[in-house]
Design a protein around this motif. Structure first.
Motif, PDB file in Angstrom:
ATOM      1  N   THR A 148       0.834  -1.198   0.000  1.00  0.00           N
ATOM      2  CA  THR A 148       0.000   0.000   0.000  1.00  0.00           C
ATOM      3  C   THR A 148       0.872   1.253   0.000  1.00  0.00           C
ATOM      4  N   SER A 149       0.452   2.264  -0.734  1.00  0.00           N
ATOM      5  CA  SER A 149       1.182   3.530  -0.754  1.00  0.00           C
ATOM      6  C   SER A 149       1.126   4.193   0.616  1.00  0.00           C
ATOM      7  N   ARG A 150       2.243   4.779   1.038  1.00  0.00           N
ATOM      8  CA  ARG A 150       2.295   5.455   2.342  1.00  0.00           C
ATOM      9  C   ARG A 150       1.798   6.899   2.281  1.00  0.00           C
ATOM     10  N   LYS A 151       1.659   7.424   1.105  1.00  0.00           N
ATOM     11  CA  LYS A 151       1.283   8.827   0.949  1.00  0.00           C
ATOM     12  C   LYS A 151      -0.079   9.106   1.593  1.00  0.00           C
ATOM     13  N   GLY A 152      -0.105  10.063   2.509  1.00  0.00           N
ATOM     14  CA  GLY A 152      -1.349  10.469   3.150  1.00  0.00           C
ATOM     15  C   GLY A 152      -1.807   9.576   4.277  1.00  0.00           C
ATOM     16  N   LYS A 153      -1.022   8.585   4.652  1.00  0.00           N
ATOM     17  CA  LYS A 153      -1.407   7.673   5.734  1.00  0.00           C
ATOM     18  C   LYS A 153      -0.908   8.219   7.068  1.00  0.00           C
ATOM     19  N   PRO A 154      -1.716   8.077   8.127  1.00  0.00           N
ATOM     20  CA  PRO A 154      -1.236   8.477   9.454  1.00  0.00           C
ATOM     21  C   PRO A 154      -0.222   7.464   9.980  1.00  0.00           C
ATOM     22  N   SER A 155       0.526   7.865  10.997  1.00  0.00           N
ATOM     23  CA  SER A 155       1.505   6.950  11.606  1.00  0.00           C
ATOM     24  C   SER A 155       0.804   5.780  12.265  1.00  0.00           C
ATOM     25  N   HIS A 156      -0.244   6.073  13.029  1.00  0.00           N
ATOM     26  CA  HIS A 156      -1.023   5.054  13.736  1.00  0.00           C
ATOM     27  C   HIS A 156      -2.502   5.396  13.621  1.00  0.00           C
ATOM     28  N   VAL A 157      -3.333   4.381  13.718  1.00  0.00           N
ATOM     29  CA  VAL A 157      -4.772   4.580  13.724  1.00  0.00           C
ATOM     30  C   VAL A 157      -5.298   4.058  15.043  1.00  0.00           C
ATOM     31  N   GLY A 158      -6.004   4.897  15.780  1.00  0.00           N
ATOM     32  CA  GLY A 158      -6.572   4.467  17.056  1.00  0.00           C
ATOM     33  C   GLY A 158      -7.825   3.653  16.865  1.00  0.00           C
TER      34      GLY A 158
END
Length: 61
Positions: free
Chosen positions: A50-60
């Motif tokens: 999956t592309s990392r662009k625009g992804k947060p570091s962690h998802v709660g």
């Protein structure tokens, strides 16, 4: 299923490398260990790529 965060993608990558025999099983901890046990190699490849662009570091939760 694409990764929802950078941490999830990284855990999938570690689990995938162990499944492919590129890393020792002792490198599995936490999320990567459960992914290794519950997901197929194809599912892990899809999540790890999956592309990392625009992804947060962690998802709660």
């Amino acid at each position: 299923m694409p990764a929802k965060s950078n941490a999830q993608q990284q855990a999938a990558g570690i689990a995938l490398s162990v499944k492919e025999g590129e890393a020792p099983r002792s490198s599995l901890k936490g999320a990567s260990k459960s992914m290794f046990e519950s997901m197929s190699e194809a599912e892990l490849k899809k999540m790890a790529s999956t592309s990392r662009k625009g992804k947060p570091s962690h998802v709660g939760d």
